[in-house]
Design a protein around this motif. Structure first.
Motif, short mmCIF file in Angstrom:
data_model
loop_
_atom_site.label_atom_id
_atom_site.label_comp_id
_atom_site.label_asym_id
_atom_site.label_seq_id
_atom_site.Cartn_x
_atom_site.Cartn_y
_atom_site.Cartn_z
N ALA A 389 -3.04 -13.73 14.93
CA ALA A 389 -2.63 -14.88 15.51
C ALA A 389 -2.79 -14.74 17.19
O ALA A 389 -2.76 -15.55 17.97
N LYS A 390 -2.52 -13.32 17.63
CA LYS A 390 -2.08 -13.05 18.79
C LYS A 390 -3.52 -13.47 19.63
O LYS A 390 -3.53 -13.59 21.10
N ALA A 391 -4.80 -13.60 19.14
CA ALA A 391 -5.99 -13.90 19.61
C ALA A 391 -6.02 -15.26 20.45
O ALA A 391 -6.86 -15.59 21.22
N SER A 392 -5.08 -16.08 19.79
CA SER A 392 -4.80 -17.43 20.44
C SER A 392 -4.78 -17.74 21.96
O SER A 392 -5.50 -18.26 22.68
N GLU A 393 -4.06 -16.53 22.30
CA GLU A 393 -4.00 -16.19 23.93
C GLU A 393 -5.17 -16.32 24.71
O GLU A 393 -5.49 -16.95 25.59
N ALA A 394 -6.11 -15.46 24.05
CA ALA A 394 -7.39 -15.28 24.82
C ALA A 394 -8.07 -16.79 24.88
O ALA A 394 -8.87 -17.15 25.81
N PHE A 395 -8.10 -17.45 23.62
CA PHE A 395 -8.76 -18.91 23.53
C PHE A 395 -8.24 -19.80 24.68
O PHE A 395 -8.74 -20.66 25.33
N LEU A 396 -6.77 -19.50 24.73
CA LEU A 396 -5.96 -20.58 25.58
C LEU A 396 -6.21 -20.17 27.10
O LEU A 396 -6.87 -20.95 27.65
N PHE A 397 -6.36 -18.88 27.41
CA PHE A 397 -6.76 -18.32 28.63
C PHE A 397 -8.23 -18.78 29.16
O PHE A 397 -8.45 -19.02 30.41
N GLY A 398 -9.21 -18.68 28.09
CA GLY A 398 -10.43 -19.00 28.29
C GLY A 398 -10.68 -20.45 28.99
O GLY A 398 -11.64 -20.72 29.84
N PHE A 399 -9.70 -21.37 28.65
CA PHE A 399 -9.98 -22.91 29.07
C PHE A 399 -9.72 -22.90 30.59
O PHE A 399 -10.30 -23.60 31.11
N PHE A 400 -8.74 -21.89 30.98
CA PHE A 400 -8.42 -21.90 32.53
C PHE A 400 -9.57 -21.25 33.37
O PHE A 400 -10.16 -21.93 34.23
N ARG A 401 -9.88 -20.11 32.84
CA ARG A 401 -11.04 -19.37 33.40
C ARG A 401 -11.78 -18.62 32.30
O ARG A 401 -11.06 -18.04 31.47
N ARG A 402 -13.04 -18.77 32.15
CA ARG A 402 -13.78 -17.95 31.12
C ARG A 402 -13.49 -16.36 31.37
O ARG A 402 -13.35 -15.80 29.92
N ASP A 403 -13.35 -15.95 32.38
CA ASP A 403 -13.19 -14.43 32.56
C ASP A 403 -11.76 -14.31 32.34
O ASP A 403 -11.37 -12.97 31.71
N TYR A 404 -10.92 -15.10 32.48
CA TYR A 404 -9.34 -14.77 32.01
C TYR A 404 -9.32 -14.69 30.67
O TYR A 404 -8.64 -13.76 30.02
N GLY A 405 -10.21 -15.41 29.76
CA GLY A 405 -9.91 -15.35 28.42
C GLY A 405 -10.61 -14.15 27.79
O GLY A 405 -10.24 -13.43 27.00
N ALA A 406 -11.81 -13.67 28.46
CA ALA A 406 -12.40 -12.55 28.08
C ALA A 406 -11.52 -11.23 28.38
O ALA A 406 -11.33 -10.26 27.66
N ALA A 407 -10.83 -11.25 29.35
CA ALA A 407 -9.83 -10.56 29.81
C ALA A 407 -8.46 -10.18 28.88
O ALA A 407 -8.18 -9.00 28.47
N GLY A 408 -8.16 -11.35 28.64
CA GLY A 408 -7.33 -11.52 27.28
C GLY A 408 -7.64 -10.87 26.15
O GLY A 408 -6.69 -10.15 25.55
N LEU A 409 -8.97 -11.12 25.82
CA LEU A 409 -9.40 -10.29 24.40
C LEU A 409 -9.39 -8.87 24.95
O LEU A 409 -9.12 -8.15 23.91
N TYR A 410 -9.93 -8.50 25.84
CA TYR A 410 -9.94 -7.07 26.11
C TYR A 410 -8.47 -6.26 26.00
O TYR A 410 -8.26 -5.35 25.46
N ARG A 411 -7.60 -7.05 26.80
CA ARG A 411 -6.17 -6.77 26.67
C ARG A 411 -5.76 -6.46 25.06
O ARG A 411 -4.93 -5.51 24.98
N LEU A 412 -6.02 -7.62 24.44
CA LEU A 412 -5.62 -7.74 23.03
C LEU A 412 -6.14 -6.39 22.22
O LEU A 412 -5.31 -5.75 21.30
#
Length: 481
Positions: A389-412
């Protein structure tokens, strides 16, 4: 040296002659040159004719439109071939070739890059060494470990957090050093995670650009691109998309027809990850070469298959393509560094402020409870993909910036851990998922609201469908990456 005149095909010369018969006004350029500009649909030339010819302008522009339609898609290629032939004649008259001169190794390599039998292995080598090893391993593993983990998390962030917490202002602590803090998320992401990945990508891209490889890549893929309704010229925005899809969408203006521009924009939105996203994804999969190969295969097949089907659905002619190749050479270090630094300057000016702004927006959403509602709405999607469920953040972040979502996935992955299968599914889905807000706005401006909504209506279910299917296949086959 005798004067060399550019001579076009008989059909083009006849069209030029017909146009010049109608031009009577005084111009600073010859009537022949003006006729050529009108045949190519130059807006400035049209405005000049309207201002100069008066009542005759309507008939002149009407004839130009008629002749342009009669010549069809061969006009631009005819003009380019004739000009290249004239340029070669100038070179032949001006240069003296010494007897016994042989082609250099660089010239032979340049020829190998354009031939499918040797060009495809060279392209795979460029992807393996330039993308996977240099960007993924050096940038994504070594430099990220050095900057994000050892410098920011172990040294800088601990001191900044201690200083902010000592002020004993809860809302300020959450704003600056909380889970979505401007410093702990925005600054750390921008400088500790994205910067080394973008820096290594820009350096690799500049090396390829300065060597003369990219025009040869355009020649290599021209035949494939024709099946996608494009030609080798489209490799320019497509390759630029690996730097920034938003910028590449604007660059699609260089393509000749509206059909080409729509197709290129669609493929950029669907299957081309931007530099930071590409770097983070490569870094995430750097320890799993099989997963990386599967990801690249899926992206390539998506690009080719969806592009082919889109070209069949969207009517129009296949555009011609003529390109003069620059000499192949060893990259000049000064040029490479200048281009890399210029792109890094763009990164600092354009991306870093957006990272900080996104952190503030997330902080506000977190404080108001809107973030929890949004994440709860996305949770069923990520669970369908077999992700936590924590991966939801990466998909939400990705809508603001693609790289932001990818970074969120990396941090996860760093803090919670993902299995190899989950990493691959998340990377594939997030790569295919929604373009960022900036790209959406540019798409709407360049292609129109109707076309942009049609693209989104396909991209979202397609990305989720591919991710869900991949998760099911890996689970059914008992594959563990």
């Amino acid at each position: 040296m005798p004067r060399i005149r550019v001579r076009y095909s008989a059909a083009v010369e006849d069209a030029i002659h017909d146009m010049t018969l109608l031009l009577h006004g005084p111009y600073r350029i010859s009537h022949r040159s003006l006729a050529l500009l009108l045949l190519q649909g130059d807006d400035g030339a049209s405005e000049l004719v309207v201002a100069t010819e008066g009542k005759r302008a309507e008939a002149i522009l009407g004839l130009a439109e008629e002749l342009r339609g009669r010549l069809g898609g061969t006009l631009e290629s005819d003009l380019q071939r004739a000009r290249l032939h004239a340029a070669r004649e100038v070179v032949r008259e001006a240069l003296i070739e010494r007897p016994g001169n042989r082609e250099t190794l660089a010239a032979h390599i340049g020829q190998w890059c354009t031939r499918p039998l040797t060009g495809i292995p060279i392209l795979l080598l460029v992807i393996g060494v330039g993308l996977y090893w240099f960007v993924g391993v050096i940038g994504g593993s070594v430099l990220v470990e050095l900057l994000e983990v050892r410098l920011f998390e172990n040294v800088i962030n601990a001191r900044v957090s201690g200083w902010v917490d000592s002020l004993q202002v809860p809302w300020l602590s959450r704003l600056l050093v909380g889970e979505y803090g401007v410093w702990t998320l925005g600054v750390t992401y921008a400088f500790g995670l994205i910067l080394p990945l973008v820096g290594t990508f820009f350096l690799a891209f500049s090396l390829l650009e300065d060597s003369g490889y990219l025009p040869r890549l355009a020649m290599l893929v021209d035949r494939i691109f024709k099946y996608l309704g494009l030609n080798g010229r489209a490799v320019i925005p497509i390759v630029l998309g690996f730097g920034c899809d938003t910028m590449a969408t604007i660059v699609t203006r260089i393509l000749e027809t509206r059909r080409e521009r729509i197709l290129a924009t669609f493929l950029l939105s669907l299957a081309i990850p931007c530099s930071a996203q590409l770097g983070v994804m490569t870094g995430l999969l750097s320890g799993k070469p099989l997963a990386f190969a599967i990801w690249m295969t899926i992206m390539t097949l998506t690009f080719l298959l969806v592009g082919y089907l889109a070209a069949k659905i969207l009517p129009g002619e296949k555009p011609p393509f003529v390109l003069e190749l620059p000499p192949m050479r060893w990259p000049a270090i000064g040029n490479v560094l200048a281009k890399t630094l210029a792109r890094m300057h763009w990164y600092f000016l354009e991306v870093v402020p957006l990272f900080l702004l996104a952190s503030v927006i997330l902080w506000v959403a977190d404080m108001t409870g809107a973030l929890r509602l949004a994440l709860r709405g996305i949770e069923p999607i990520v669970l369908f993909l077999g992700l936590p469920a924590k991966a939801s953040e990466a998909f939400l972040f990705g809508f603001f910036r693609r790289d932001y979502g990818a970074a969120g996935l990396y941090r996860l992955q760093e803090h919670h851990g993902l299995s190899g299968n989950q990493q691959l599914v998340a990377v594939v889905t997030l790569t295919l998922f929604l373009p960022c807000v900036a790209q959406l706005l540019v798409m709407q401006r360049e292609r129109g609201t109707k076309a942009s909504l049609a693209m989104l209506a396909f991209i979202v279910p397609f990305a989720l469908g591919v991710g869900g299917l991949l998760n099911w296949i890996l689970s059914s086959l008992g594959v563990s990456l």
